[in-house]
Design a protein around this motif. Structure first.
Motif, PDB file in Angstrom:
ATOM      1  N   VAL A 198      -3.314  11.262   2.181  1.00  0.00           N
ATOM      2  CA  VAL A 198      -2.063  10.782   2.661  1.00  0.00           C
ATOM      3  C   VAL A 198      -2.109   9.869   4.044  1.00  0.00           C
ATOM      4  O   VAL A 198      -2.971  10.792   4.885  1.00  0.00           O
ATOM      5  N   THR A 199      -1.678   8.727   4.416  1.00  0.00           N
ATOM      6  CA  THR A 199      -1.906   8.028   5.599  1.00  0.00           C
ATOM      7  C   THR A 199      -0.493   7.799   5.907  1.00  0.00           C
ATOM      8  O   THR A 199       0.408   7.263   5.392  1.00  0.00           O
ATOM      9  N   LEU A 200      -0.401   8.053   7.225  1.00  0.00           N
ATOM     10  CA  LEU A 200       0.926   7.645   7.947  1.00  0.00           C
ATOM     11  C   LEU A 200       0.397   6.794   9.200  1.00  0.00           C
ATOM     12  O   LEU A 200      -0.455   7.062   9.796  1.00  0.00           O
ATOM     13  N   THR A 201       1.282   5.861   9.699  1.00  0.00           N
ATOM     14  CA  THR A 201       1.063   4.989  10.642  1.00  0.00           C
ATOM     15  C   THR A 201       2.292   5.418  11.877  1.00  0.00           C
ATOM     16  O   THR A 201       3.296   5.453  11.188  1.00  0.00           O
ATOM     17  N   THR A 202       1.805   5.000  12.872  1.00  0.00           N
ATOM     18  CA  THR A 202       2.950   5.060  14.132  1.00  0.00           C
ATOM     19  C   THR A 202       3.737   3.772  13.817  1.00  0.00           C
ATOM     20  O   THR A 202       3.229   2.863  13.390  1.00  0.00           O
ATOM     21  N   GLU A 203       4.902   3.775  14.120  1.00  0.00           N
ATOM     22  CA  GLU A 203       5.737   2.874  14.039  1.00  0.00           C
ATOM     23  C   GLU A 203       5.307   1.786  15.368  1.00  0.00           C
ATOM     24  O   GLU A 203       5.188   2.078  16.269  1.00  0.00           O
ATOM     25  N   GLY A 204       5.203   0.482  14.734  1.00  0.00           N
ATOM     26  CA  GLY A 204       4.397  -0.493  15.616  1.00  0.00           C
ATOM     27  C   GLY A 204       3.058  -0.309  15.782  1.00  0.00           C
ATOM     28  O   GLY A 204       2.504  -1.098  16.753  1.00  0.00           O
ATOM     29  N   ARG A 205       2.300   0.593  15.208  1.00  0.00           N
ATOM     30  CA  ARG A 205       0.870   0.886  15.286  1.00  0.00           C
ATOM     31  C   ARG A 205       0.675   1.024  16.731  1.00  0.00           C
ATOM     32  O   ARG A 205      -0.346   0.770  17.132  1.00  0.00           O
ATOM     33  N   GLY A 243       7.758   4.868   5.304  1.00  0.00           N
ATOM     34  CA  GLY A 243       6.797   5.189   4.043  1.00  0.00           C
ATOM     35  C   GLY A 243       5.487   5.807   4.314  1.00  0.00           C
ATOM     36  O   GLY A 243       5.310   6.117   5.459  1.00  0.00           O
ATOM     37  N   TYR A 244       4.811   5.912   3.200  1.00  0.00           N
ATOM     38  CA  TYR A 244       3.459   6.400   3.551  1.00  0.00           C
ATOM     39  C   TYR A 244       2.566   5.892   2.323  1.00  0.00           C
ATOM     40  O   TYR A 244       3.112   5.496   1.291  1.00  0.00           O
ATOM     41  N   ASN A 245       1.114   6.088   2.539  1.00  0.00           N
ATOM     42  CA  ASN A 245       0.384   5.655   1.313  1.00  0.00           C
ATOM     43  C   ASN A 245      -0.210   6.961   0.983  1.00  0.00           C
ATOM     44  O   ASN A 245      -0.641   7.939   1.673  1.00  0.00           O
ATOM     45  N   ASP A 246      -0.462   7.107  -0.350  1.00  0.00           N
ATOM     46  CA  ASP A 246      -0.968   8.305  -1.024  1.00  0.00           C
ATOM     47  C   ASP A 246      -2.139   7.647  -1.825  1.00  0.00           C
ATOM     48  O   ASP A 246      -2.001   6.758  -2.578  1.00  0.00           O
ATOM     49  N   HIS A 247      -3.260   8.556  -1.888  1.00  0.00           N
ATOM     50  CA  HIS A 247      -4.429   8.056  -3.031  1.00  0.00           C
ATOM     51  C   HIS A 247      -4.562   9.529  -3.788  1.00  0.00           C
ATOM     52  O   HIS A 247      -4.774  10.549  -3.004  1.00  0.00           O
ATOM     53  N   ILE A 248      -4.410   9.517  -4.927  1.00  0.00           N
ATOM     54  CA  ILE A 248      -4.520  10.945  -5.707  1.00  0.00           C
ATOM     55  C   ILE A 248      -5.938  10.828  -5.724  1.00  0.00           C
ATOM     56  O   ILE A 248      -6.630  10.200  -6.530  1.00  0.00           O
ATOM     57  N   MET A 273      -6.107   9.725  14.419  1.00  0.00           N
ATOM     58  CA  MET A 273      -6.457   8.576  15.055  1.00  0.00           C
ATOM     59  C   MET A 273      -5.634   8.136  15.860  1.00  0.00           C
ATOM     60  O   MET A 273      -4.393   8.430  15.884  1.00  0.00           O
ATOM     61  N   PRO A 274      -5.797   7.112  16.948  1.00  0.00           N
ATOM     62  CA  PRO A 274      -4.948   6.732  17.796  1.00  0.00           C
ATOM     63  C   PRO A 274      -3.361   6.588  17.393  1.00  0.00           C
ATOM     64  O   PRO A 274      -2.538   6.703  18.037  1.00  0.00           O
ATOM     65  N   ASP A 275      -3.556   5.778  16.222  1.00  0.00           N
ATOM     66  CA  ASP A 275      -2.278   5.289  15.854  1.00  0.00           C
ATOM     67  C   ASP A 275      -2.042   5.481  14.310  1.00  0.00           C
ATOM     68  O   ASP A 275      -0.988   4.942  13.986  1.00  0.00           O
ATOM     69  N   HIS A 276      -2.763   6.280  14.019  1.00  0.00           N
ATOM     70  CA  HIS A 276      -2.353   6.830  12.319  1.00  0.00           C
ATOM     71  C   HIS A 276      -2.946   8.287  12.053  1.00  0.00           C
ATOM     72  O   HIS A 276      -3.631   8.621  13.075  1.00  0.00           O
ATOM     73  N   LEU A 277      -2.526   8.652  10.936  1.00  0.00           N
ATOM     74  CA  LEU A 277      -3.214  10.134  10.644  1.00  0.00           C
ATOM     75  C   LEU A 277      -3.410   9.710   9.078  1.00  0.00           C
ATOM     76  O   LEU A 277      -2.878   9.337   8.407  1.00  0.00           O
ATOM     77  N   HIS A 278      -4.839  10.497   8.835  1.00  0.00           N
ATOM     78  CA  HIS A 278      -4.997  10.816   7.468  1.00  0.00           C
ATOM     79  C   HIS A 278      -5.136  12.242   7.237  1.00  0.00           C
ATOM     80  O   HIS A 278      -5.540  13.118   7.997  1.00  0.00           O
ATOM     81  N   MET A 327       0.928  -1.252   0.047  1.00  0.00           N
ATOM     82  CA  MET A 327       0.035  -0.045   0.198  1.00  0.00           C
ATOM     83  C   MET A 327       0.846   1.366   0.033  1.00  0.00           C
ATOM     84  O   MET A 327       0.355   2.230   0.097  1.00  0.00           O
ATOM     85  N   LEU A 328       2.207   1.058  -0.068  1.00  0.00           N
ATOM     86  CA  LEU A 328       3.124   2.075   0.049  1.00  0.00           C
ATOM     87  C   LEU A 328       3.579   2.684  -1.169  1.00  0.00           C
ATOM     88  O   LEU A 328       4.551   3.462  -1.289  1.00  0.00           O
ATOM     89  N   ARG A 329       3.356   1.948  -2.243  1.00  0.00           N
ATOM     90  CA  ARG A 329       3.893   2.086  -3.786  1.00  0.00           C
ATOM     91  C   ARG A 329       3.311   3.297  -4.450  1.00  0.00           C
ATOM     92  O   ARG A 329       2.252   3.467  -4.108  1.00  0.00           O
ATOM     93  N   ARG A 330       4.362   4.051  -4.863  1.00  0.00           N
ATOM     94  CA  ARG A 330       4.018   5.274  -5.475  1.00  0.00           C
ATOM     95  C   ARG A 330       3.270   4.788  -7.155  1.00  0.00           C
ATOM     96  O   ARG A 330       3.412   3.806  -7.707  1.00  0.00           O
ATOM     97  N   ARG A 331       2.465   5.715  -7.631  1.00  0.00           N
ATOM     98  CA  ARG A 331       1.656   5.404  -9.218  1.00  0.00           C
ATOM     99  C   ARG A 331       2.744   5.675 -10.118  1.00  0.00           C
ATOM    100  O   ARG A 331       3.274   6.838 -10.171  1.00  0.00           O
ATOM    101  N   VAL A 332       3.110   4.667 -10.845  1.00  0.00           N
ATOM    102  CA  VAL A 332       3.962   4.955 -11.973  1.00  0.00           C
ATOM    103  C   VAL A 332       3.602   6.052 -13.028  1.00  0.00           C
ATOM    104  O   VAL A 332       2.349   5.837 -13.364  1.00  0.00           O
TER     105      VAL A 332
END
Length: 343
Positions: free
Chosen positions: A37-44, A166-171, A98-103, A20-25
């Motif tokens: 963008v979604t970022l999660t804490t290390e170890g959630r 890493g991070y997840n992005d959705h365009i 959120m408790p263990d991540h950010l949108h 879920m961390l791969r960029r769009r080619v």
């Protein structure tokens, strides 16, 4: 990375794994775009706050589900909202802690000199600094007491960083998509509370054998044991009037207790399953794209799952790319639906 560079280096990349961390080619990550963008804490780890409120409270009520932020959560939220102070060409449209991540939703409204990844990297570096200053990395507890001297022998070597890699992005590009995602972010605490109340319904199971085939599954697996399961299969040649008749027939059967089973490929099948979903009737979907441990149903699928009215079955592995479903896969999924109804 553009498509030409991607094809050139692909031979050295090894086996491609779902991520879920791969960029769009081929996408220009320096140009004008809107990103979720979604970022999660290390170890959630739930460092940002705790869930509070009541699931039955009105949407705008103080008792509606929400996250009570820790000091670190407040700092991270402020840093996200202040991204334009460091990068004037970028605006923060929304953020949900959120408790263990950010949108968060970012609007790149002017051409940037750097890749989006540099913006995220700078945000991570800044919030990591606060993370260390507040003492979250210094002791096994989430935060030292005021005035407590740091004991370096207790340093948390395993969780020395705030964020996972890493991070997840959705365009965001489709019509109305921005507002849908703003609404999704605002509704996230309620969704989390619903998942915690019914964790079994939102847990992805792998290696589930049904009629000799192996599936990954999400939702109410006991729908498979309901006495009547009915396959929804409609020809692509049906007229609108014929589709309306099929919708009425299948809904009448579902209201009598039948579980509708289909991959919802044709226009008629989609109409039937959509109408049944809106009516909160029990459904089993055959999904072409495989599930991951973090798969969560979206929108009305989430509500149906929480109510125990939905089971999603995926016979193949997950893929990040948008792929056209082949005729062979369509035939295979219809066969699977038939097998499930004949259990």
């Amino acid at each position: 990375m553009n498509k030409e560079e991607y094809e050139k280096h692909k031979q050295y990349a090894g086996e491609k794994k779902p991520s879920m961390l791969r960029r769009r080619v081929g996408h220009d990550y320096e140009g004008r775009s809107i990103y979720l963008v979604t970022l999660t804490t290390e170890g959630r780890r739930p460092l940002f706050g705790t869930l509070a409120g009541r699931i039955d409270a009105e949407k705008d009520s103080p008792e509606a589900p929400h996250v009570v932020l820790t000091e670190l959560g407040e700092v991270v939220k402020r840093e996200w909202l202040d991204v334009s102070k460091h990068h004037p060409e970028v605006s923060s449209i929304a953020v949900q802690m959120m408790p263990d991540h950010l949108h968060g939703i970012l609007f790149v409204h002017e051409q940037m000199q750097q890749h989006l990844g540099h913006i995220i990297k700078g945000f991570k570096a800044s919030t990591n600094k606060h993370y260390r200053q507040l003492g979250y990395a210094a002791t096994p507890s989430l935060q030292r007491k005021p005035g407590e001297k740091r004991d370096r022998s207790l340093d948390d070597r395993e969780h020395g960083m705030l964020w996972s890699l890493g991070y997840n992005d959705h365009i965001l590009s489709g019509k109305g998509e921005l507002q849908r995602w703003i609404d999704y972010l605002a509704d996230n605490p309620r969704r989390l509370m619903m998942k915690r109340q019914s964790p079994d319904l939102f847990h992805v199971r792998f290696g589930m054998t049904i009629a000799g085939r192996t599936y990954s599954a999400l939702g109410n697996r006991f729908l498979l044991s309901r006495p009547v399961r009915l396959q929804v299969q409609c020809s692509r040649c049906l007229s609108d009037e014929e589709i309306t008749e099929r919708v009425e027939y299948f809904l009448s059967q579902a209201k009598k207790g039948a579980v509708l089973v289909s991959p919802a490929i044709s226009k008629g099948e989609k109409a039937v399953m959509r109408a049944a979903m809106n009516a909160r009737l029990p459904l089993i979907f055959i999904e072409e794209n495989g599930l991951t441990p973090y798969t969560r149903p979206g929108g009305e699928f989430f509500e149906a799952c929480a109510q125990g009215k939905l089971l999603i079955l995926a016979p193949w592995e997950h893929h990040n790319e948008r792929l056209l479903i082949t005729r062979d896969k369509c035939l295979a999924m219809n066969q699977m639906a038939k097998e499930i109804t004949n259990l």
